[in-house]
Scaffold this active site. Structure first.
Site, PDB file in Angstrom:
ATOM      1  N   ASP A  93       1.133  -0.966  -0.097  1.00 43.79           N
ATOM      2  CA  ASP A  93       0.095   0.335   0.136  1.00 43.79           C
ATOM      3  C   ASP A  93       0.554   0.886   0.038  1.00 43.79           C
ATOM      4  O   ASP A  93       2.153   1.303  -0.322  1.00 43.79           O
ATOM      5  CB  ASP A  93      -1.321  -0.076   1.526  1.00 43.79           C
ATOM      6  CG  ASP A  93       0.051   0.158   2.582  1.00 43.79           C
ATOM      7  OD1 ASP A  93      -1.168   0.297   3.350  1.00 43.79           O
ATOM      8  OD2 ASP A  93       0.669   0.651   2.677  1.00 43.79           O
ATOM      9  N   ASP A 267      -7.877  -7.747   1.512  1.00 44.93           N
ATOM     10  CA  ASP A 267      -6.513  -7.377   2.259  1.00 44.93           C
ATOM     11  C   ASP A 267      -7.756  -7.429   3.854  1.00 44.93           C
ATOM     12  O   ASP A 267      -8.023  -6.812   3.414  1.00 44.93           O
ATOM     13  CB  ASP A 267      -5.445  -6.904   1.426  1.00 44.93           C
ATOM     14  CG  ASP A 267      -5.378  -5.134   2.736  1.00 44.93           C
ATOM     15  OD1 ASP A 267      -6.081  -4.468   1.885  1.00 44.93           O
ATOM     16  OD2 ASP A 267      -5.397  -5.062   4.012  1.00 44.93           O
TER      17      ASP A 267
END
Ligand SMILES: CNc1nc2cc(C(=O)NN)ccc2[nH]1
Length: 373
Positions: A93, A267
């Protein structure tokens, strides 16, 4: 395995999609669950176990890794895949979410974010360009744009400001990422719980022709129905031929309902974090092993599971380990939970292939509701 990034849809069942993301380091079967490997480890697991459970890709957190061991250091050590010994794809990320939620945020402006490290209090500045540079130094296969994820509830004005700046940051990330054939940079749709801002964000990002798109800014405290409404609002404006990744989601129920709406990738820290806190996910719902009712229950969590943690250990022993705060308790429950999550995703993929996803979803939810026999 391909030298480029490719996504192909192999089956659909209603809005549910079965597909494959092919990259040089491997193929990701979708719908996919990505275990979270925050600081270069999926906590309490060996990565060989994570792979054996069926994970095709894991997630790394840029915020944590840039602070410790540091992006340049990871690069000097051969990159994240080499360092942690995971040769399959890694998605990182951008760090934005953790900066907003974990660090001492000092400043946020058009240039980027300035924050104090929660590790040693040092000041850091992260621009969209630096976030992409860090993810490149880590060797990430799928890199996420830097965006501003607003905590809900927030004012429409605040949500619009953050969404528009995130769009400008997406363009800067696209330029910074450049052309890396075997890798991908995903845009992130923001816009809070305001439909027209979600649509605006999705349409503007689609025009950037990125390789994939995430739906961000959800699972930040809003009710599930609001999250699902935002997914219903957003997906029609996301390119159908590109992967759709719902960030930070979720429970098994969240994932079923999101797959039914067209989401491809997930996720969540739920299976790992809750495993360390004594919670087991099973076919019959959740079991909190701290509860005294398990103290002399000699049954395993699930005698039909292929996972030794679910099949070979009594609830009494798991209860004892959790109460004694023994590491093995968190290890076994994390193993069980990731096994359950990957088995659920495998069941979802098979059900879509066979055109029976709606039945699979209903049967799965019914078994959870039946509870632990
Ligand atoms: C647990 N909930 C949750 N929501 C998230 C949203 C984002 C996001 O919008 N990043 N740009 C990232 C991680 C998240 N985790």
């Amino acid at each position: 395995m391909t030298e480029t990034f490719q996504f192909k849809l192999t089956a659909t069942d209603g809005k549910a999609r079965r597909g494959e993301v092919s990259m040089p380091r491997g193929t990701i079967r979708t719908p996919a669950f990505m275990p979270v490997g925050t600081v270069g480890t999926v906590k309490a697991m060996y990565l060989d176990q994570v792979r054996d459970l069926g994970a095709d890709i894991i997630l790394g957190n840029t915020y944590h890794l840039m602070l410790r061991p540091g992006a340049e250091r990871v690069a000097r050590l051969g990159g994240l895949h080499e360092l942690i010994r995971w040769k399959h794809p890694i998605l990182t990320d951008s760090g934005g979410f953790q900066v907003m939620s974990l660090s001492g945020l000092r400043k946020l402006d058009e240039q980027g974010v300035t924050f104090k490290s929660h590790v040693d209090g040092a000041l850091h500045h992260m621009s969209p360009e630096r976030s992409i540079e860090i993810q490149g130094l880590l060797g990430s296969d799928i890199q996420m744009q830097l965006d501003e994820c607003v905590a809900l509830p927030a004012s429409p004005k605040e949500i619009e400001r953050a969404m528009e700046m995130s769009l400008r940051w997406a363009e800067r990330c696209k330029v910074a990422f450049g052309d890396q054939p075997g890798k991908a940079m995903f845009g992130i749709v923001q816009g809070g719980d305001i439909p027209h801002l979600r649509v605006r964000s999705a349409q503007a990002l689609a025009a950037l022709d990125l390789k994939g798109y995430a739906i961000g800014g959800l699972a930040v405290g809003e009710p599930q129905e609001v999250m699902l409404d935002m997914i219903d609002t957003t997906i029609p404006h996301m390119p159908a031929e590109k992967p759709r990744y719902l960030m930070g989601v979720g429970t098994p129920d969240d994932m079923l309902k999101s797959v039914a709406r067209g989401v491809d990738m997930f996720d969540c820290v739920m299976p790992t974090r809750s495993g360390r806190h004594g919670l087991a996910f099973t076919r019959r719902g959740r079991i909190n092993l701290r509860n005294a009712r398990h103290a002399e229950d000699m049954r395993p969590l699930d005698e039909e599971s292929s996972c030794p943690a679910a099949r070979d250990y009594s609830r009494a022993y798991l209860h004892h380990l959790v109460r004694a705060n023994e590491s093995l308790g968190g290890m076994l429950l994390t193993w069980n939970n990731l096994s359950y999550y990957q088995d659920l995703m495998a069941g979802i993929r098979k059900a879509i292939e066979e055109g029976r996803f709606a039945d699979f979803m209903a049967q799965t939810q019914e078994e959870w509701a039946r509870g632990d026999l």
